[in-house]
Scaffold this active site. Sequence first.
Site, PDB file in Angstrom:
ATOM      1  N   LYS A 130      -5.275  -9.947  -7.095  1.00  0.00           N
ATOM      2  CA  LYS A 130      -6.451  -9.995  -6.225  1.00  0.00           C
ATOM      3  C   LYS A 130      -7.521  -9.008  -6.720  1.00  0.00           C
ATOM      4  O   LYS A 130      -7.178  -7.914  -7.150  1.00  0.00           O
ATOM      5  CB  LYS A 130      -5.960  -9.580  -4.831  1.00  0.00           C
ATOM      6  N   LYS A 188     -10.577  -3.097  -4.363  1.00  0.00           N
ATOM      7  CA  LYS A 188     -11.341  -1.845  -4.415  1.00  0.00           C
ATOM      8  C   LYS A 188     -10.595  -0.788  -5.212  1.00  0.00           C
ATOM      9  O   LYS A 188     -11.193   0.123  -5.760  1.00  0.00           O
ATOM     10  CB  LYS A 188     -11.506  -1.284  -2.995  1.00  0.00           C
ATOM     11  N   LYS A 191       0.824  -1.219   0.000  1.00  0.00           N
ATOM     12  CA  LYS A 191       0.000   0.000   0.000  1.00  0.00           C
ATOM     13  C   LYS A 191       0.854   1.263   0.000  1.00  0.00           C
ATOM     14  O   LYS A 191       0.465   2.273  -0.576  1.00  0.00           O
ATOM     15  CB  LYS A 191      -0.931   0.018   1.217  1.00  0.00           C
TER      16      LYS A 191
HETATM   17  P1  TYM Z   1     -10.903  -4.782   3.703  1.00  0.00           P
HETATM   18  O1  TYM Z   1     -11.872  -3.699   3.949  1.00  0.00           O
HETATM   19  O2  TYM Z   1      -9.784  -4.552   2.743  1.00  0.00           O
HETATM   20  O3  TYM Z   1     -11.652  -6.074   3.185  1.00  0.00           O
HETATM   21  C1  TYM Z   1     -12.759  -6.582   3.901  1.00  0.00           C
HETATM   22  C2  TYM Z   1     -12.733  -8.087   3.875  1.00  0.00           C
HETATM   23  O4  TYM Z   1     -12.763  -8.567   2.518  1.00  0.00           O
HETATM   24  C3  TYM Z   1     -11.707  -9.504   2.332  1.00  0.00           C
HETATM   25  N1  TYM Z   1     -11.239  -9.402   0.932  1.00  0.00           N
HETATM   26  C4  TYM Z   1     -11.208 -10.432   0.080  1.00  0.00           C
HETATM   27  N2  TYM Z   1     -11.552 -11.722   0.226  1.00  0.00           N
HETATM   28  C5  TYM Z   1     -11.418 -12.519  -0.844  1.00  0.00           C
HETATM   29  N3  TYM Z   1     -10.955 -12.085  -2.068  1.00  0.00           N
HETATM   30  C6  TYM Z   1     -10.602 -10.793  -2.254  1.00  0.00           C
HETATM   31  N4  TYM Z   1     -10.170 -10.369  -3.431  1.00  0.00           N
HETATM   32  C7  TYM Z   1     -10.714  -9.905  -1.137  1.00  0.00           C
HETATM   33  N5  TYM Z   1     -10.468  -8.586  -0.972  1.00  0.00           N
HETATM   34  C8  TYM Z   1     -10.787  -8.298   0.313  1.00  0.00           C
HETATM   35  C9  TYM Z   1     -10.633  -9.090   3.313  1.00  0.00           C
HETATM   36  O5  TYM Z   1      -9.755 -10.159   3.593  1.00  0.00           O
HETATM   37  C10 TYM Z   1     -11.464  -8.682   4.514  1.00  0.00           C
HETATM   38  O6  TYM Z   1     -11.814  -9.814   5.280  1.00  0.00           O
HETATM   39  N6  TYM Z   1      -7.789  -5.010   7.555  1.00  0.00           N
HETATM   40  C11 TYM Z   1      -9.120  -5.366   7.143  1.00  0.00           C
HETATM   41  C12 TYM Z   1     -10.227  -4.741   7.979  1.00  0.00           C
HETATM   42  C13 TYM Z   1     -10.089  -4.934   9.446  1.00  0.00           C
HETATM   43  C14 TYM Z   1     -10.315  -6.129  10.161  1.00  0.00           C
HETATM   44  C15 TYM Z   1     -10.094  -5.814  11.523  1.00  0.00           C
HETATM   45  C16 TYM Z   1     -10.695  -7.416   9.762  1.00  0.00           C
HETATM   46  C17 TYM Z   1      -9.735  -3.985  10.358  1.00  0.00           C
HETATM   47  N7  TYM Z   1      -9.756  -4.521  11.608  1.00  0.00           N
HETATM   48  C18 TYM Z   1     -10.222  -6.780  12.514  1.00  0.00           C
HETATM   49  C19 TYM Z   1     -10.816  -8.373  10.781  1.00  0.00           C
HETATM   50  C20 TYM Z   1     -10.593  -8.064  12.120  1.00  0.00           C
HETATM   51  C21 TYM Z   1      -9.283  -4.903   5.707  1.00  0.00           C
HETATM   52  O7  TYM Z   1      -8.541  -4.111   5.209  1.00  0.00           O
HETATM   53  O8  TYM Z   1     -10.360  -5.351   5.101  1.00  0.00           O
END
Ligand code: TYM
Length: 355
Positions: free
Chosen positions: A218, A221, A134
């Site tokens: 992957k 967003k 990132k």
């Molecule tokens: P974020 O907002 O990027 O993504 C949310 C969730 O979607 C999953 N994800 C995917 N799963 C499968 N294939 C993909 N291409 C894909 N892109 C995203 C992510 O793995 C996530 O589960 N750091 C986390 C948010 C967070 C969090 C937490 C999660 C903050 N605190 C505590 C669990 C526990 C994140 O950036 O998610």
Amino acid sequence: MTDAPTTPKPEKGGDSEPVPYAGPERVFSGVQPTGNLHLGNYLGAIKKFVALQHRHDCLFCVVDMHAVTVWQDPKRLAAQTREIAAAYLAAGIDPSKGVIFAQSAVPAHAELAWIFNCVARMGWLNRMTQFKDKAGKDKERASVGLFVYPTLMAADILVYKGTHVPVGDDQKQHLELARDIAGKFNLDFAAPGFFPLPEPLIKGPGARVMSLKDGSKKMSKSDPSDLSRINLTDDADAIAKKIKKAKTDAEPLPDSVDGLANRPEAQNLVGVYAALAGKTDAEVLAEFGGQGFGAFKPKLADLAVDTLAPMAADMRRLMDDPAEIDRVLASGAAAARDIAEPVIADVKRIVGFWG
Ligand code: TYM
């Protein structure tokens, strides 16, 4: 300068053997309100949340404090937060079963994150591949918040003593760090078993959904090409068009899973079908093996539209009634604070803070 106390390596069977956590099981997960919520977020995370709410105590957070580790337009952030809450509701989370709330509404996340910044080591954070991805080439200009993002994530989970964390595959390294932080806190502060070591729930189809334009990347967003992802707000025509245009190879689908090796696009589309249908890749190939993409893609498009279009319509309906979403977020925040406040009070006592 000393690093003390360092985490002593527990001797097997010795006095310092880590004490297992004896508290109740609790599921925690979060999604960032950064726009363009997509099929990967749904299959990797939100779909799992819906299934888990029936069997466990669950908290589903909209992690707006994580979102601001990169620039967010202040005029749009609250609406983006409501959009994730709408997606949770439209996907089928019942707010009386899974607590839905915004991270910034519970100050204990930030309080615990600070303490975890003092528990985690620079070397641990330096190894985080998501920061490297990132921050890109110009690391010096990344926010400090982006660097310590994983300590806040550990705090999110552990301020509720979360034991299980459903996420996509890309969060695996962050969860390993959360376990390391929990273990080091318990040891450093002689608080055996105070924090659980949270278990990631990652496995299963949909854990890593790839770009529709490049099976080696992957689904994300931030991909500049909208054709690379299916957004949860896409209507039926957009979903069908994106699947029709998805990159494939020239071969028919194989009869067995082994035949998907080195065919990333085929593997991805079969995996998406499997995740949407609640089947395994092998079951999908038993049905479609030998058929070309000309036959498979329309079936996949129908399945995706049947699942996602009603959800998108529901999200739009909910977004038209922000007051209703705000009621859900406010009562969720109150419920979350009730769980987090006694934990942070215990942490402050354990650390030795005044008062
Ligand atoms: P974020 O907002 O990027 O993504 C949310 C969730 O979607 C999953 N994800 C995917 N799963 C499968 N294939 C993909 N291409 C894909 N892109 C995203 C992510 O793995 C996530 O589960 N750091 C986390 C948010 C967070 C969090 C937490 C999660 C903050 N605190 C505590 C669990 C526990 C994140 O950036 O998610």
